[in-house]
Design a protein around this motif. Structure first.
Motif, PDB file in Angstrom:
ATOM      1  N   ALA A 278      31.757  42.264 -74.312  1.00 56.91           N
ATOM      2  CA  ALA A 278      30.926  42.651 -75.452  1.00 56.91           C
ATOM      3  C   ALA A 278      29.472  42.539 -75.027  1.00 56.91           C
ATOM      4  O   ALA A 278      29.047  41.483 -74.539  1.00 56.91           O
ATOM      5  CB  ALA A 278      31.209  41.758 -76.649  1.00 56.91           C
ATOM      6  N   THR A 279      28.691  43.610 -75.175  1.00 54.70           N
ATOM      7  CA  THR A 279      27.328  43.629 -74.656  1.00 54.70           C
ATOM      8  C   THR A 279      26.308  43.870 -75.765  1.00 54.70           C
ATOM      9  O   THR A 279      26.589  44.535 -76.758  1.00 54.70           O
ATOM     10  CB  THR A 279      27.166  44.720 -73.578  1.00 54.70           C
ATOM     11  N   ASP A 280      25.132  43.330 -75.553  1.00 46.63           N
ATOM     12  CA  ASP A 280      24.012  43.541 -76.462  1.00 46.63           C
ATOM     13  C   ASP A 280      22.768  43.751 -75.613  1.00 46.63           C
ATOM     14  O   ASP A 280      22.456  42.915 -74.755  1.00 46.63           O
ATOM     15  CB  ASP A 280      23.827  42.340 -77.393  1.00 46.63           C
ATOM     16  N   VAL A 281      22.067  44.861 -75.822  1.00 43.75           N
ATOM     17  CA  VAL A 281      20.873  45.193 -75.064  1.00 43.75           C
ATOM     18  C   VAL A 281      19.664  45.189 -75.985  1.00 43.75           C
ATOM     19  O   VAL A 281      19.693  45.795 -77.055  1.00 43.75           O
ATOM     20  CB  VAL A 281      21.007  46.562 -74.364  1.00 43.75           C
ATOM     21  N   GLN A 282      18.619  44.481 -75.578  1.00 41.42           N
ATOM     22  CA  GLN A 282      17.366  44.453 -76.301  1.00 41.42           C
ATOM     23  C   GLN A 282      16.237  44.897 -75.383  1.00 41.42           C
ATOM     24  O   GLN A 282      16.310  44.702 -74.168  1.00 41.42           O
ATOM     25  CB  GLN A 282      17.054  43.041 -76.819  1.00 41.42           C
ATOM     26  N   THR A 283      15.195  45.452 -75.966  1.00 37.55           N
ATOM     27  CA  THR A 283      14.032  45.840 -75.172  1.00 37.55           C
ATOM     28  C   THR A 283      13.075  44.653 -75.045  1.00 37.55           C
ATOM     29  O   THR A 283      13.142  43.685 -75.820  1.00 37.55           O
ATOM     30  CB  THR A 283      13.281  47.007 -75.810  1.00 37.55           C
ATOM     31  N   ALA A 284      12.166  44.775 -74.093  1.00 39.47           N
ATOM     32  CA  ALA A 284      11.137  43.745 -73.936  1.00 39.47           C
ATOM     33  C   ALA A 284      10.320  43.602 -75.218  1.00 39.47           C
ATOM     34  O   ALA A 284       9.934  42.487 -75.597  1.00 39.47           O
ATOM     35  CB  ALA A 284      10.228  44.101 -72.760  1.00 39.47           C
ATOM     36  N   ALA A 285      10.045  44.717 -75.889  1.00 36.92           N
ATOM     37  CA  ALA A 285       9.283  44.662 -77.138  1.00 36.92           C
ATOM     38  C   ALA A 285      10.016  43.848 -78.192  1.00 36.92           C
ATOM     39  O   ALA A 285       9.407  43.047 -78.924  1.00 36.92           O
ATOM     40  CB  ALA A 285       9.005  46.073 -77.642  1.00 36.92           C
ATOM     41  N   GLU A 286      11.315  44.018 -78.296  1.00 31.46           N
ATOM     42  CA  GLU A 286      12.098  43.282 -79.294  1.00 31.46           C
ATOM     43  C   GLU A 286      12.128  41.787 -78.973  1.00 31.46           C
ATOM     44  O   GLU A 286      12.028  40.945 -79.876  1.00 31.46           O
ATOM     45  CB  GLU A 286      13.520  43.849 -79.350  1.00 31.46           C
ATOM     46  N   ILE A 287      12.257  41.462 -77.699  1.00 34.39           N
ATOM     47  CA  ILE A 287      12.275  40.052 -77.311  1.00 34.39           C
ATOM     48  C   ILE A 287      10.914  39.420 -77.549  1.00 34.39           C
ATOM     49  O   ILE A 287      10.805  38.299 -78.056  1.00 34.39           O
ATOM     50  CB  ILE A 287      12.706  39.915 -75.839  1.00 34.39           C
ATOM     51  N   ALA A 288       9.841  40.128 -77.200  1.00 27.63           N
ATOM     52  CA  ALA A 288       8.488  39.609 -77.415  1.00 27.63           C
ATOM     53  C   ALA A 288       8.239  39.354 -78.894  1.00 27.63           C
ATOM     54  O   ALA A 288       7.653  38.325 -79.272  1.00 27.63           O
ATOM     55  CB  ALA A 288       7.458  40.586 -76.860  1.00 27.63           C
ATOM     56  N   ALA A 289       8.681  40.265 -79.744  1.00 23.63           N
ATOM     57  CA  ALA A 289       8.497  40.084 -81.189  1.00 23.63           C
ATOM     58  C   ALA A 289       9.283  38.880 -81.687  1.00 23.63           C
ATOM     59  O   ALA A 289       8.818  38.139 -82.570  1.00 23.63           O
ATOM     60  CB  ALA A 289       8.930  41.350 -81.925  1.00 23.63           C
ATOM     61  N   HIS A 290      10.468  38.648 -81.116  1.00 21.37           N
ATOM     62  CA  HIS A 290      11.281  37.492 -81.506  1.00 21.37           C
ATOM     63  C   HIS A 290      10.535  36.183 -81.275  1.00 21.37           C
ATOM     64  O   HIS A 290      10.669  35.229 -82.049  1.00 21.37           O
ATOM     65  CB  HIS A 290      12.594  37.495 -80.728  1.00 21.37           C
ATOM     66  N   TYR A 291       9.742  36.135 -80.211  1.00 15.32           N
ATOM     67  CA  TYR A 291       8.977  34.928 -79.891  1.00 15.32           C
ATOM     68  C   TYR A 291       7.554  34.970 -80.452  1.00 15.32           C
ATOM     69  O   TYR A 291       6.686  34.211 -80.012  1.00 15.32           O
ATOM     70  CB  TYR A 291       8.954  34.712 -78.375  1.00 15.32           C
ATOM     71  N   ASP A 292       7.345  35.837 -81.425  1.00 14.47           N
ATOM     72  CA  ASP A 292       6.038  35.970 -82.091  1.00 14.47           C
ATOM     73  C   ASP A 292       4.916  36.293 -81.126  1.00 14.47           C
ATOM     74  O   ASP A 292       3.780  35.834 -81.280  1.00 14.47           O
ATOM     75  CB  ASP A 292       5.699  34.688 -82.882  1.00 14.47           C
ATOM     76  N   ARG A 293       5.233  37.103 -80.117  1.00 16.47           N
ATOM     77  CA  ARG A 293       4.222  37.586 -79.177  1.00 16.47           C
ATOM     78  C   ARG A 293       4.367  39.099 -79.011  1.00 16.47           C
ATOM     79  O   ARG A 293       4.615  39.602 -77.920  1.00 16.47           O
ATOM     80  CB  ARG A 293       4.351  36.889 -77.826  1.00 16.47           C
ATOM     81  N   PRO A 294       4.244  39.821 -80.106  1.00 10.88           N
ATOM     82  CA  PRO A 294       4.481  41.269 -80.026  1.00 10.88           C
ATOM     83  C   PRO A 294       3.431  41.979 -79.179  1.00 10.88           C
ATOM     84  O   PRO A 294       2.288  41.536 -79.065  1.00 10.88           O
ATOM     85  CB  PRO A 294       4.386  41.708 -81.491  1.00 10.88           C
ATOM     86  N   PHE A 295       3.853  43.074 -78.567  1.00  7.91           N
ATOM     87  CA  PHE A 295       2.911  43.929 -77.861  1.00  7.91           C
ATOM     88  C   PHE A 295       2.049  44.655 -78.898  1.00  7.91           C
ATOM     89  O   PHE A 295       2.566  45.177 -79.881  1.00  7.91           O
ATOM     90  CB  PHE A 295       3.651  44.948 -76.999  1.00  7.91           C
ATOM     91  N   THR A 296       0.757  44.697 -78.678  1.00  6.59           N
ATOM     92  CA  THR A 296      -0.155  45.337 -79.617  1.00  6.59           C
ATOM     93  C   THR A 296      -0.489  46.757 -79.159  1.00  6.59           C
ATOM     94  O   THR A 296      -0.258  47.122 -78.001  1.00  6.59           O
ATOM     95  CB  THR A 296      -1.440  44.515 -79.762  1.00  6.59           C
ATOM     96  N   ASP A 297      -1.047  47.534 -80.065  1.00  8.57           N
ATOM     97  CA  ASP A 297      -1.308  48.946 -79.770  1.00  8.57           C
ATOM     98  C   ASP A 297      -2.376  49.142 -78.705  1.00  8.57           C
ATOM     99  O   ASP A 297      -2.475  50.229 -78.121  1.00  8.57           O
ATOM    100  CB  ASP A 297      -1.729  49.675 -81.050  1.00  8.57           C
ATOM    101  N   ASP A 298      -3.195  48.127 -78.456  1.00 11.48           N
ATOM    102  CA  ASP A 298      -4.307  48.297 -77.523  1.00 11.48           C
ATOM    103  C   ASP A 298      -3.971  47.889 -76.093  1.00 11.48           C
ATOM    104  O   ASP A 298      -4.862  47.805 -75.239  1.00 11.48           O
ATOM    105  CB  ASP A 298      -5.536  47.530 -77.998  1.00 11.48           C
ATOM    106  N   VAL A 299      -2.689  47.627 -75.791  1.00 15.07           N
ATOM    107  CA  VAL A 299      -2.340  47.308 -74.405  1.00 15.07           C
ATOM    108  C   VAL A 299      -2.462  48.569 -73.557  1.00 15.07           C
ATOM    109  O   VAL A 299      -2.339  49.690 -74.072  1.00 15.07           O
ATOM    110  CB  VAL A 299      -0.912  46.725 -74.296  1.00 15.07           C
ATOM    111  N   PRO A 300      -2.708  48.439 -72.245  1.00 13.20           N
ATOM    112  CA  PRO A 300      -2.774  49.615 -71.373  1.00 13.20           C
ATOM    113  C   PRO A 300      -1.484  50.427 -71.422  1.00 13.20           C
ATOM    114  O   PRO A 300      -0.402  49.893 -71.709  1.00 13.20           O
ATOM    115  CB  PRO A 300      -2.997  49.006 -69.982  1.00 13.20           C
ATOM    116  N   ASP A 301      -1.585  51.702 -71.114  1.00 10.88           N
ATOM    117  CA  ASP A 301      -0.424  52.594 -71.196  1.00 10.88           C
ATOM    118  C   ASP A 301       0.730  52.124 -70.325  1.00 10.88           C
ATOM    119  O   ASP A 301       1.900  52.245 -70.703  1.00 10.88           O
ATOM    120  CB  ASP A 301      -0.828  54.017 -70.793  1.00 10.88           C
TER     121      ASP A 301
END
Length: 323
Positions: A278-301
Protein backbone atom coordinates in the motif's frame (compact mmCIF):
# COMPACT_ATOMS: atom_id res chain seq x y z
CA UNK A 1 10.18 -13.69 2.25
CA UNK A 2 13.78 -14.33 3.17
CA UNK A 3 16.67 -14.26 0.73
CA UNK A 4 17.29 -17.73 -0.59
CA UNK A 5 20.37 -19.22 0.98
CA UNK A 6 20.86 -16.39 3.48
CA UNK A 7 22.18 -17.41 6.87
CA UNK A 8 21.07 -15.09 9.66
CA UNK A 9 23.55 -15.22 12.51
CA UNK A 10 24.43 -12.48 14.97
CA UNK A 11 27.53 -10.35 14.48
CA UNK A 12 29.22 -7.50 16.30
CA UNK A 13 27.94 -3.96 16.71
CA UNK A 14 30.51 -2.21 14.51
CA UNK A 15 32.83 -2.65 11.59
CA UNK A 16 35.33 -4.39 13.88
CA UNK A 17 35.72 -8.02 12.96
CA UNK A 18 33.92 -7.70 9.62
CA UNK A 19 35.82 -8.52 6.45
CA UNK A 20 37.70 -5.45 5.25
CA UNK A 21 36.66 -4.30 1.80
CA UNK A 22 39.12 -2.47 -0.42
CA UNK A 23 36.79 0.41 -1.26
CA UNK A 24 36.38 3.98 -0.06
CA UNK A 25 33.58 6.50 -0.51
CA UNK A 26 33.80 8.43 -3.79
CA UNK A 27 34.93 11.97 -3.08
CA UNK A 28 31.69 13.53 -4.37
CA UNK A 29 29.51 11.25 -2.22
CA UNK A 30 31.57 12.07 0.87
CA UNK A 31 31.35 15.77 0.06
CA UNK A 32 27.59 15.54 -0.41
CA UNK A 33 27.20 13.84 2.98
CA UNK A 34 29.23 16.59 4.64
CA UNK A 35 27.17 19.34 3.01
CA UNK A 36 23.99 17.62 4.21
CA UNK A 37 25.46 17.51 7.73
CA UNK A 38 26.31 21.23 7.56
CA UNK A 39 22.72 22.04 6.62
CA UNK A 40 21.39 19.97 9.54
CA UNK A 41 23.76 21.80 11.85
CA UNK A 42 22.45 25.16 10.63
CA UNK A 43 18.83 24.06 11.00
CA UNK A 44 19.63 23.12 14.60
CA UNK A 45 20.79 26.69 15.29
CA UNK A 46 17.56 28.42 14.29
CA UNK A 47 14.73 29.34 16.60
CA UNK A 48 12.16 26.52 16.82
CA UNK A 49 14.12 24.02 14.70
CA UNK A 50 12.48 20.91 13.29
CA UNK A 51 15.51 18.86 14.38
CA UNK A 52 18.22 19.13 17.02
CA UNK A 53 21.43 17.72 15.59
CA UNK A 54 24.51 19.22 17.29
CA UNK A 55 26.61 16.24 16.24
CA UNK A 56 26.29 17.29 12.60
CA UNK A 57 28.56 20.26 13.30
CA UNK A 58 31.04 17.98 15.07
CA UNK A 59 31.33 15.87 11.92
CA UNK A 60 31.74 18.82 9.55
CA UNK A 61 34.37 20.41 11.79
CA UNK A 62 36.32 17.16 12.04
CA UNK A 63 36.35 16.68 8.27
CA UNK A 64 37.57 20.24 7.58
CA UNK A 65 36.41 19.94 3.98
CA UNK A 66 36.21 23.31 2.16
CA UNK A 67 32.67 23.31 0.75
CA UNK A 68 30.84 21.92 3.77
CA UNK A 69 32.91 24.19 5.99
CA UNK A 70 31.82 27.13 3.81
CA UNK A 71 28.18 26.15 4.27
CA UNK A 72 28.65 25.97 8.03
CA UNK A 73 30.49 29.30 8.11
CA UNK A 74 27.60 31.11 6.41
CA UNK A 75 25.61 30.63 9.61
CA UNK A 76 21.84 30.84 9.83
CA UNK A 77 20.65 33.96 7.94
CA UNK A 78 19.86 36.95 10.16
CA UNK A 79 16.95 37.95 7.90
CA UNK A 80 15.78 34.75 6.20
CA UNK A 81 13.68 35.14 3.08
CA UNK A 82 12.49 33.15 0.10
CA UNK A 83 15.22 34.82 -1.98
CA UNK A 84 17.99 33.58 0.34
CA UNK A 85 19.49 30.42 -1.09
CA UNK A 86 21.14 29.36 2.15
CA UNK A 87 17.86 29.68 4.01
CA UNK A 88 16.00 27.63 1.40
CA UNK A 89 18.55 24.81 1.58
CA UNK A 90 18.55 24.80 5.39
CA UNK A 91 14.76 24.82 5.41
CA UNK A 92 14.59 21.84 3.05
CA UNK A 93 17.13 19.95 5.15
CA UNK A 94 15.08 20.47 8.30
CA UNK A 95 11.82 19.43 6.65
CA UNK A 96 13.07 16.22 5.08
CA UNK A 97 15.23 15.15 8.01
CA UNK A 98 12.22 15.57 10.30
CA UNK A 99 10.08 13.64 7.82
CA UNK A 100 12.46 10.68 8.18
CA UNK A 101 12.57 11.07 11.96
CA UNK A 102 8.78 10.94 12.15
CA UNK A 103 8.66 7.87 9.90
CA UNK A 104 10.98 5.99 12.25
CA UNK A 105 9.02 7.15 15.32
CA UNK A 106 5.74 6.00 13.77
CA UNK A 107 7.09 2.56 12.89
CA UNK A 108 8.67 2.09 16.31
CA UNK A 109 5.34 3.15 17.81
CA UNK A 110 3.58 0.42 15.81
CA UNK A 111 5.87 -2.21 17.32
CA UNK A 112 8.54 -2.56 14.63
CA UNK A 113 11.97 -3.05 16.20
CA UNK A 114 14.13 -3.47 13.09
CA UNK A 115 15.15 -0.32 11.19
CA UNK A 116 17.40 -0.14 8.14
CA UNK A 117 18.83 3.15 6.89
CA UNK A 118 19.99 2.77 3.31
CA UNK A 119 22.69 5.28 2.34
CA UNK A 120 22.92 6.42 5.94
CA UNK A 121 25.66 8.94 5.17
CA UNK A 122 26.67 11.02 8.18
CA UNK A 123 23.21 10.76 9.72
CA UNK A 124 23.10 10.83 13.54
CA UNK A 125 19.68 9.30 14.25
CA UNK A 126 21.39 6.45 16.11
CA UNK A 127 22.66 9.05 18.59
CA UNK A 128 19.94 11.69 18.84
CA UNK A 129 16.57 9.88 18.59
CA UNK A 130 14.84 8.09 21.48
CA UNK A 131 14.97 4.35 20.82
CA UNK A 132 13.25 1.40 22.55
CA UNK A 133 15.72 -0.79 24.39
CA UNK A 134 15.04 -3.75 22.08
CA UNK A 135 15.36 -1.86 18.78
CA UNK A 136 18.18 -2.49 16.30
CA UNK A 137 19.33 0.00 13.67
CA UNK A 138 21.17 -1.28 10.59
CA UNK A 139 22.98 1.35 8.51
CA UNK A 140 24.15 0.65 4.97
CA UNK A 141 26.67 2.90 3.21
CA UNK A 142 30.22 3.19 1.94
CA UNK A 143 32.78 1.75 4.38
CA UNK A 144 34.75 5.00 4.64
CA UNK A 145 31.62 7.03 5.44
CA UNK A 146 30.57 4.67 8.21
CA UNK A 147 34.10 4.47 9.63
CA UNK A 148 34.58 8.25 9.62
CA UNK A 149 31.32 8.96 11.41
CA UNK A 150 31.87 6.22 14.01
CA UNK A 151 35.45 7.29 14.71
CA UNK A 152 34.69 11.00 15.03
CA UNK A 153 31.71 10.52 17.33
CA UNK A 154 33.56 7.93 19.42
CA UNK A 155 36.45 10.38 19.87
CA UNK A 156 33.88 13.04 20.76
CA UNK A 157 32.69 10.78 23.59
CA UNK A 158 29.28 10.09 22.09
CA UNK A 159 27.71 6.63 22.10
CA UNK A 160 24.75 5.41 20.06
CA UNK A 161 21.47 5.14 21.97
CA UNK A 162 20.41 2.06 20.02
CA UNK A 163 21.99 -1.26 19.11
CA UNK A 164 23.73 -0.30 15.90
CA UNK A 165 24.94 -2.58 13.09
CA UNK A 166 27.02 -1.06 10.29
CA UNK A 167 26.83 -2.67 6.86
CA UNK A 168 29.56 -1.45 4.47
CA UNK A 169 28.59 -1.55 0.80
CA UNK A 170 29.94 0.32 -2.21
CA UNK A 171 27.00 -0.30 -4.59
CA UNK A 172 23.55 -1.87 -4.58
CA UNK A 173 25.17 -4.83 -6.35
CA UNK A 174 27.28 -5.58 -3.26
CA UNK A 175 26.02 -8.41 -1.02
CA UNK A 176 24.57 -5.94 1.50
CA UNK A 177 21.40 -7.99 1.87
CA UNK A 178 23.35 -11.08 2.86
CA UNK A 179 25.53 -8.96 5.14
CA UNK A 180 22.40 -7.70 6.89
CA UNK A 181 21.46 -11.25 7.76
CA UNK A 182 24.98 -12.03 8.96
CA UNK A 183 24.73 -8.97 11.22
CA UNK A 184 21.57 -10.29 12.87
CA UNK A 185 18.79 -8.99 10.63
CA UNK A 186 15.67 -11.17 10.75
CA UNK A 187 13.74 -11.19 7.45
CA UNK A 188 10.78 -12.79 9.24
CA UNK A 189 10.23 -9.65 11.35
CA UNK A 190 8.74 -6.34 10.15
CA UNK A 191 11.31 -3.76 9.08
CA UNK A 192 11.23 0.01 8.69
CA UNK A 193 13.31 0.92 5.62
CA UNK A 194 14.43 4.55 5.48
CA UNK A 195 16.11 5.39 2.18
CA UNK A 196 17.94 8.72 2.17
CA UNK A 197 16.41 11.52 0.05
CA UNK A 198 17.94 11.92 -3.42
CA UNK A 199 18.83 8.23 -3.58
CA UNK A 200 16.49 7.79 -6.54
CA UNK A 201 18.49 10.35 -8.51
CA UNK A 202 21.72 8.85 -7.20
CA UNK A 203 21.05 5.39 -8.60
CA UNK A 204 20.95 4.24 -12.20
CA UNK A 205 17.54 2.80 -13.04
CA UNK A 206 18.76 -0.80 -12.99
CA UNK A 207 20.36 -0.30 -9.56
CA UNK A 208 17.14 1.25 -8.23
CA UNK A 209 15.14 -1.79 -9.37
CA UNK A 210 17.70 -4.10 -7.78
CA UNK A 211 17.46 -2.18 -4.50
CA UNK A 212 13.69 -2.52 -4.29
CA UNK A 213 13.80 -6.14 -5.43
CA UNK A 214 16.06 -7.00 -2.51
CA UNK A 215 14.04 -4.93 -0.03
CA UNK A 216 10.88 -6.77 -1.10
CA UNK A 217 12.62 -10.12 -0.63
CA UNK A 218 13.70 -9.11 2.88
CA UNK A 219 10.40 -7.60 4.05
CA UNK A 220 7.93 -9.43 6.26
CA UNK A 221 4.28 -8.28 6.48
CA UNK A 222 4.06 -5.08 8.49
CA UNK A 223 7.25 -3.68 6.95
CA UNK A 224 7.33 -0.07 5.75
CA UNK A 225 9.41 2.03 3.36
CA UNK A 226 10.11 5.76 3.30
CA UNK A 227 12.00 7.27 0.36
CA UNK A 228 11.81 9.86 -2.36
CA UNK A 229 9.68 8.66 -5.24
CA UNK A 230 11.08 10.22 -8.40
CA UNK A 231 14.48 11.24 -9.69
CA UNK A 232 14.17 14.94 -8.84
CA UNK A 233 15.47 16.36 -12.13
CA UNK A 234 13.13 19.19 -13.17
CA UNK A 235 15.08 20.25 -16.24
CA UNK A 236 18.20 19.63 -18.30
CA UNK A 237 19.79 22.97 -17.44
CA UNK A 238 23.35 23.03 -16.17
CA UNK A 239 24.07 23.22 -12.46
CA UNK A 240 25.53 26.72 -12.80
CA UNK A 241 22.34 28.19 -14.21
CA UNK A 242 20.23 26.42 -11.59
CA UNK A 243 22.48 27.37 -8.69
CA UNK A 244 22.78 31.08 -9.44
CA UNK A 245 19.43 32.20 -7.95
CA UNK A 246 19.58 29.82 -5.00
CA UNK A 247 23.09 28.91 -3.85
CA UNK A 248 25.50 31.40 -2.22
CA UNK A 249 28.33 32.30 -4.59
CA UNK A 250 31.19 30.92 -2.49
CA UNK A 251 29.64 27.45 -2.33
CA UNK A 252 28.31 26.97 -5.85
CA UNK A 253 31.06 24.47 -6.49
CA UNK A 254 28.98 22.05 -4.41
CA UNK A 255 27.23 20.58 -7.42
CA UNK A 256 24.09 18.86 -6.15
CA UNK A 257 23.59 17.30 -9.58
CA UNK A 258 26.89 15.42 -9.31
CA UNK A 259 25.26 12.20 -8.12
CA UNK A 260 22.36 12.03 -10.55
CA UNK A 261 21.49 9.50 -13.25
CA UNK A 262 18.67 10.92 -15.38
CA UNK A 263 17.85 7.60 -17.02
CA UNK A 264 14.40 6.06 -17.22
CA UNK A 265 13.12 3.79 -14.48
CA UNK A 266 9.83 2.70 -12.97
CA UNK A 267 8.62 4.98 -10.15
CA UNK A 268 9.11 3.18 -6.82
CA UNK A 269 5.43 3.59 -5.92
CA UNK A 270 4.41 1.69 -9.06
CA UNK A 271 7.07 -0.94 -8.39
CA UNK A 272 5.82 -1.55 -4.85
CA UNK A 273 2.10 -1.40 -5.67
CA UNK A 274 2.66 -4.17 -8.16
CA UNK A 275 4.12 -6.28 -5.36
CA UNK A 276 1.24 -5.85 -2.93
CA UNK A 277 2.38 -2.81 -0.96
CA UNK A 278 0.00 0.00 0.00
CA UNK A 279 1.62 3.26 -1.11
CA UNK A 280 1.12 6.94 -0.41
CA UNK A 281 2.94 9.67 -2.36
CA UNK A 282 3.20 13.27 -1.21
CA UNK A 283 4.92 16.23 -2.82
CA UNK A 284 7.59 18.33 -1.16
CA UNK A 285 5.06 21.18 -1.01
CA UNK A 286 2.58 19.03 0.92
CA UNK A 287 5.23 17.87 3.37
CA UNK A 288 6.52 21.42 3.89
CA UNK A 289 2.98 22.64 4.61
CA UNK A 290 2.52 19.80 7.12
CA UNK A 291 5.47 21.17 9.10
CA UNK A 292 4.16 24.75 8.84
CA UNK A 293 6.92 25.75 6.44
CA UNK A 294 5.02 26.21 3.19
CA UNK A 295 6.72 27.33 0.02
CA UNK A 296 5.75 30.93 -0.72
CA UNK A 297 4.96 32.50 -4.08
CA UNK A 298 8.16 34.56 -4.11
CA UNK A 299 10.60 31.62 -4.17
CA UNK A 300 12.81 31.36 -7.29
CA UNK A 301 11.34 29.44 -10.22
CA UNK A 302 13.78 26.55 -9.77
CA UNK A 303 12.51 26.07 -6.23
CA UNK A 304 8.91 26.10 -7.47
CA UNK A 305 9.78 23.23 -9.79
CA UNK A 306 11.15 21.26 -6.86
CA UNK A 307 7.98 21.67 -4.83
CA UNK A 308 6.61 18.77 -6.88
CA UNK A 309 9.44 16.45 -5.82
CA UNK A 310 7.64 13.31 -4.66
CA UNK A 311 8.10 11.33 -1.47
CA UNK A 312 6.85 7.83 -0.82
CA UNK A 313 5.64 5.89 2.16
CA UNK A 314 4.68 2.28 1.64
CA UNK A 315 3.42 -0.51 3.89
CA UNK A 316 3.26 -4.25 3.30
CA UNK A 317 -0.08 -5.34 4.79
CA UNK A 318 -0.59 -8.38 6.94
CA UNK A 319 -2.58 -11.02 5.11
CA UNK A 320 -5.57 -12.37 7.05
CA UNK A 321 -6.87 -15.64 5.75
CA UNK A 322 -10.51 -16.58 6.40
CA UNK A 323 -11.03 -19.28 8.98
Amino acid sequence: MAILGATCTKAGDSLDGQPEKAVTSPAHKYQFDLIAAALRALESRRGHPLIDDPLAEVLVTAANEPLSSAFLATGFPENPSAADGTFLLINASGIFTRYGDDFIAAELGSGTRQVVQFVAGLDTRAYRLPWPADAVLYEVDHPHTLEFRSRVLREHGTAASVTQRLIPAATTADPWAEDLCVAGFDPEQPTAWLIAPLIMAGLPGQAQDLLFERIIELSAPGSAICSDANIFLPSTETWDSLAEPVVPEDIRAANFWMLTYPDSRMPPADWLTGHGWATDVQTAAEIAAHYDRPFTDDVPDIVKQHTQWQFLRAKLPHVHYPE
